[in-house]
Write a protein that holds these residues in place. Structure first.
Motif, short mmCIF file in Angstrom:
data_model
loop_
_atom_site.label_atom_id
_atom_site.label_comp_id
_atom_site.label_asym_id
_atom_site.label_seq_id
_atom_site.Cartn_x
_atom_site.Cartn_y
_atom_site.Cartn_z
N PHE A 1 -18.72 48.49 75.01
CA PHE A 1 -18.19 49.83 75.29
C PHE A 1 -16.71 49.89 74.92
O PHE A 1 -16.24 50.85 74.30
CB PHE A 1 -18.40 50.16 76.77
CG PHE A 1 -18.26 51.62 77.09
CD1 PHE A 1 -19.34 52.47 76.97
CD2 PHE A 1 -17.04 52.14 77.50
CE1 PHE A 1 -19.22 53.83 77.25
CE2 PHE A 1 -16.91 53.49 77.78
CZ PHE A 1 -18.00 54.34 77.66
N THR A 2 -15.98 48.84 75.28
CA THR A 2 -14.54 48.81 75.02
C THR A 2 -14.25 48.80 73.52
O THR A 2 -13.44 49.59 73.01
CB THR A 2 -13.91 47.56 75.67
OG1 THR A 2 -14.20 47.59 77.06
CG2 THR A 2 -12.41 47.54 75.47
N GLY B 1 -20.96 47.34 82.46
CA GLY B 1 -20.32 48.60 82.86
C GLY B 1 -19.45 49.14 81.74
O GLY B 1 -19.57 48.75 80.57
N MET B 2 -18.55 50.06 82.11
CA MET B 2 -17.69 50.65 81.09
C MET B 2 -16.58 49.72 80.63
O MET B 2 -15.95 49.95 79.61
CB MET B 2 -17.09 51.96 81.61
CG MET B 2 -18.07 53.12 81.46
SD MET B 2 -17.50 54.68 82.18
CE MET B 2 -16.15 55.09 81.12
N SER B 3 -16.33 48.66 81.40
CA SER B 3 -15.30 47.71 80.97
C SER B 3 -15.91 46.61 80.09
O SER B 3 -15.21 45.69 79.67
CB SER B 3 -14.62 47.08 82.18
OG SER B 3 -15.55 46.28 82.89
N SER B 4 -17.22 46.71 79.84
CA SER B 4 -17.87 45.65 79.06
C SER B 4 -17.34 45.66 77.63
O SER B 4 -16.72 46.61 77.16
CB SER B 4 -19.38 45.88 79.07
OG SER B 4 -19.66 47.09 78.39
N CYS C 1 -18.89 55.50 68.43
CA CYS C 1 -20.17 55.96 68.95
C CYS C 1 -19.99 56.70 70.26
O CYS C 1 -19.02 56.47 70.97
CB CYS C 1 -21.07 54.76 69.32
SG CYS C 1 -21.54 53.74 67.95
N TYR C 2 -20.98 57.52 70.58
CA TYR C 2 -21.10 58.00 71.95
C TYR C 2 -21.99 57.02 72.72
O TYR C 2 -21.65 56.56 73.79
CB TYR C 2 -21.70 59.41 71.97
CG TYR C 2 -22.12 59.86 73.34
CD1 TYR C 2 -21.15 60.16 74.30
CD2 TYR C 2 -23.46 59.96 73.70
CE1 TYR C 2 -21.52 60.56 75.57
CE2 TYR C 2 -23.83 60.38 74.97
CZ TYR C 2 -22.86 60.67 75.90
OH TYR C 2 -23.22 61.06 77.16
N GLY D 1 -13.77 54.55 68.84
CA GLY D 1 -14.40 55.89 68.81
C GLY D 1 -15.57 55.97 67.83
O GLY D 1 -15.82 57.03 67.25
N ARG E 1 -16.63 51.94 71.51
CA ARG E 1 -16.37 53.34 71.87
C ARG E 1 -14.90 53.59 72.23
O ARG E 1 -14.26 54.47 71.67
CB ARG E 1 -17.29 53.75 73.03
CG ARG E 1 -17.06 55.17 73.44
CD ARG E 1 -18.17 55.72 74.29
NE ARG E 1 -17.66 56.74 75.20
CZ ARG E 1 -18.39 57.53 75.95
NH1 ARG E 1 -19.70 57.42 75.93
NH2 ARG E 1 -17.84 58.43 76.74
N GLU E 2 -14.37 52.81 73.17
CA GLU E 2 -13.03 53.11 73.66
C GLU E 2 -11.95 52.88 72.60
O GLU E 2 -11.08 53.71 72.40
CB GLU E 2 -12.71 52.27 74.90
CG GLU E 2 -13.63 52.53 76.09
CD GLU E 2 -13.43 53.88 76.74
OE1 GLU E 2 -13.76 54.89 76.10
OE2 GLU E 2 -12.95 53.93 77.89
N LYS E 3 -11.99 51.71 71.94
CA LYS E 3 -10.91 51.40 71.00
C LYS E 3 -11.11 52.04 69.63
O LYS E 3 -10.15 52.36 68.94
CB LYS E 3 -10.78 49.89 70.82
CG LYS E 3 -10.25 49.19 72.07
CD LYS E 3 -9.85 47.77 71.72
CE LYS E 3 -9.39 47.03 72.98
NZ LYS E 3 -9.39 45.57 72.74
#
Lengths: 405, 416
Positions: free
Chosen positions: B272-273, B266-269, B282-283, B280, B276-278
């Protein structure tokens, strides 16, 4: 199936279709806003804001939001179009409370500056990604050419420059206006307890302030123009055609939809037999994009660059025949059967049902049972479709091509 | 969860599987024919795609147009896929159309017309689909990645390659169809609303005589290059990475699935974290399991602008490797609820059930009840994931990039 609705004092509308036999439930927040509601000074803000909602609230960080969704095992996401921003999740029934509360909270995001700046990178990567997808890029460019100055031609993504230029203050201002409760429909489908969902949503959302909103929704028949972009390294010619369509609200909506299926369904349509079956083009399709107050017919064709002229000749002949002789009973019967089975299969899943439910309420303020859509589709006649051809003149279109230099 | 499985083996060996579903008006079926890309001889890469088109260009007493109209007249949602081992033909529809749809598919599979002129058209489209990959780098990078990673012929592109497509003849392709459309080695599956006895009688009449009863094993060749860069002038570098892992029959299968879910569920994986999240970077970044009976891998895709490509690869590879340092109880719980939810939600769709039960039968020789899968997911612990990763870490990568600049793939090395 049992339908329910509720309107809060601040204008927020809650609707639901309960199906106790379903194994899952779906919830969606349908915000009636998109790129057509943007000025050029904030181009791309709707879509950027959709990303920023996931970054949390004053009480939840982005990482906490992600973890909270994943705690529920939800299949969830959001999308932004020219006129809708939709947040949805499908879950096992026992987790519906949690995701509904979560989405409710997220509708009032913190928009922290560090998150805002970091997310600009992600948005710009998304813009770059679509640049590498000519099949997408050609549709986007054709839309701008077709709609011209009309706001429906506004780009959903914006440009790297417009994203760089955007400030969080501008986003806040947009949020306060466009995410007003009177501009949002909350929809539920599948296995859930209606009373409980209403009280839960009400509890979180009733303090939101309403806002006066307007959107210009007069019909626009589109421009007629053509353009081509040569791009190094491309192997194929990508064509997009756009012509006048009907709105989502149009009473003849299904006649136009069936027309697009007869002309350009991915199999068995005129495009298919004249272009794909004969290997003149490797892909060809047409669909109706029924929007708020207006609409368009959109076609995509991909072929070898050497055969682009031949493709255009075939298209011209398809539209000429269509205008002269109309459609046949047999074609209409096939198009109806395909449309009906797609409708039934899609609506068997709570997630599929949610989207139709939410959009029908957003656009029509109406609950429509699947059976009603079935009856309306069945009642369309050859005459209705032929009148639609006269009215829309699909052979008069704006064309955009992207291909090798 | 109550779940019934219908099963019958026809006289020639074709297995018929069914899963009845309550409260649906639709039915979906799929016939897995042992004519996937890897089962054909050398030199005809892509033939399965041509076949999947050609057999619909006229069959039984109908020409191409009449057949297409008959299928459309039933409102079928056709889905076909050319896989590594099977060519699957199927459709979803309102249940009342099933018998008529099967009659049409019987013609397509047993008595296709296979006219020479129609072959040329099918071939031309197949060639053009390969060329169109140049305009779809995200897709292209993953096809090239499988080619490099899997031992031949398992990594063959189902789209084929242009020179081999161009060298095929109608005669040769006809004889390949004759040889490979052996339904005694096939699997027929159905889900939704249907009458199993009626269905079996019809399937027996249609396909019960097909078959030579022959089994053969494909010998495996070698894999390709560890790193391949395909230069283009695009806006992004499209990165494909894959690391080998266990096949579906392995007893630690669910430990592996949980580990992959922690990496990219999921998005917490973690991917992704971290990506992307930390940072930025990739999309689009994701990893998923791709398992064949003979070999399997965890495939990862990321797309990013050239100046961030190296950092993206480094962060991804580090995240794969870091998994063996342990996973937390929270991560485990999220992975489990995610995997179980998907399982149940997919069980609401007749198309997805029809394809799941067919694949299960091929992979395991039986259909795994959903309750059994749930129990196995529940049985996974942080310790069992750690034990799995200790002997099967994710640290050996094959990579392909499509884009303006190459990347450097570091050698397998300890991360400390």
């Amino acid at each position: 199936m049992e339908f329910q609705q509720e309107k809060l004092e601040n204008g927020l509308q809650i609707i639901g279709e309960v199906n106790p036999a379903a194994k899952s439930a779906a919830v969606g927040f349908f915000v009636k806003t998109g790129s057509r509601d943007e000025t050029s000074a904030v181009s791309g803000v709707s879509h950027f804001l959709e990303h920023m909602l996931f970054k949390g609230t004053d009480r939840r960080t982005a990482l906490e939001v992600n973890a909270a969704f994943d705690d529920t095992g939800a299949q969830f996401n959001a999308f932004t179009s020219e006129e809708n921003t939709v947040y949805y999740a499908s879950v096992l029934p026992e987790y519906l409370d949690e995701v509904t509360l979560l989405w409710s909270d997220l509708m009032r995001p913190a928009l922290r500056d560090d998150d805002f700046d970091m997310e600009k990178n992600v948005i710009k990567e998304e813009i770059a990604m679509y640049k590498d997808m000519p099949s997408f890029d050609v549709m986007d460019r054709c839309r701008t050419l077709f709609f011209g100055e009309h706001p429906c031609g506004n780009s959903v993504l914006g440009t790297a420059q417009s994203i760089d230029d955007l400030s969080s203050a501008q986003m806040r201002e947009y949020l306060a206006r466009r995410y007003a409760p009177n501009n949002i429909v909350v929809a539920f489908a599948g296995h859930f307890d209606w009373e409980r969902m209403v009280s839960l949503t009400q509890d979180r959302c009733r303090q939101w302030d309403p806002h006066d909103l307007a959107r210009e929704t007069s019909h626009f028949g589109g421009r007629v123009d053509h353009a081509r972009l040569g791009q190094a390294g491309l192997a194929r010619e990508h064509l997009c055609l756009m012509s006048e369509g009907v709105s989502y609200q149009d009473p003849q909506h299904y006649a136009a939809m069936l027309l697009s299926s007869i002309v350009g369904d991915s199999a068995g349509s005129r495009y298919f037999w004249e272009l794909v079956d004969k290997a003149v083009a490797e892909a060809a399709s047409m669909s109706l994009d029924g929007m708020d107050g207006t609409g368009s017919m959109v076609s995509y064709v991909r072929c070898s660059p050497e055969r682009a002229t031949e493709v255009l000749d075939v298209l011209e002949s398809i539209f000429e025949t269509l205008a002269r002789a109309g459609v046949t009973e047999e074609e209409l019967r096939m198009a109806k059967n395909k449309t009906l089975s797609a409708l039934v299969i899609k609506n068997e899943l709570p997630m599929g049902r949610l989207i139709d439910l939410g959009f029908n309420w957003t656009y029509l303020q109406e609950y429509r049972q699947v059976e009603k859509d079935v009856t309306e589709i069945k009642s369309v006649t050859v005459e209705d479709v032929n009148k639609m051809i006269e009215r829309l003149k699909p052979g008069v279109f704006t064309r955009y091509q992207i291909g090798p230099d | 969860m109550s779940q019934r499985l219908d099963k019958q083996t026809l006289s020639n060996g074709l297995v018929v599987l069914g899963e009845p579903m309550e409260g649906v008006a639709s039915v979906a079926f799929g016939l897995m024919i042992p004519a996937g890309a890897a089962r054909f001889p050398e030199g005809c890469c892509g033939v399965s795609g041509i076949i999947a088109d050609w057999i619909f260009r006229g069959a039984g007493s109908r020409d191409s147009r009449q057949l297409g109209d008959a299928l459309d007249g039933l409102g079928l949602h056709r889905h076909g896929s050319t896989g590594t081992l099977y060519l699957t033909l199927g459709a979803a529809m309102e249940s009342g159309s099933l018998a008529e749809a099967l009659d049409l598919y019987t013609d397509v599979i047993c008595t296709p017309t296979l006219a020479d002129d129609q072959f040329e058209l099918a071939r031309q489209l197949a060639v053009e689909d390969v060329k169109a990959l140049d305009d779809d780098p995200r897709h292209k990078v993953m096809i090239k990645l499988r080619e490099q990673f899997y031992p031949d012929p398992l990594g063959r592109s189902t789209l084929g390659n242009i020179s081999e497509l161009e060298s095929l003849t109608p005669e040769q392709t006809r004889s390949l169809i004759h040889e490979r459309f052996d339904l005694s080695q096939g699997i027929f599956s159905v889900a939704g609303r249907y009458d199993f006895d009626l269905l079996c009688r019809q399937v027996e009449r249609s396909f019960g005589a097909s078959g030579k009863g022959r089994t053969e094993e494909t010998g495996l060749g070698s894999a390709g290059e560890r790193y391949t860069h395909i230069p283009t002038e695009g806006a992004q570098v499209h990165i494909g990475l894959v690391t080998p892992t266990i096949t579906p029959e392995d007893p630690e299968f669910y430990d592996m699935r949980v580990a992959v879910s922690i990496l990219s569920g999921g998005m917490s994986s973690r991917l992704f974290t971290e990506v992307r999240e930390k940072r930025g970077l990739c999309y689009a970044v994701n990893a998923g399991y791709h398992g064949l009976k003979q070999a399997a891998g965890i495939q990862c895709y990321a797309g990013t602008t050239p100046d961030k490509a190296q950092e993206t690869v480094d962060v991804i590879v580090e995240q794969f490797r870091l998994l063996r340092e342990g996973v937390t109880e929270d991560e485990l719980a999220r992975a489990k609820v995610g995997l179980k939810s998907v399982l149940i939600m997919q069980s609401e769709s007749s198309s997805s059930r029809a394809s799941s039960i067919g694949n299960d039968y091929y992979m395991y020789g039986r259909v795994r009840p959903l309750d059994e899968i749930k129990e196995k997911i529940d049985a996974v612990t942080t310790d069992s994931v750690a034990a799995f990763l200790a002997h099967s870490p994710f640290d050996d990568f094959t990579a392909v990039t499509v884009g303006p600049t190459p990347i450097k793939l570091s050698d397998r090395a300890p991360i400390f």
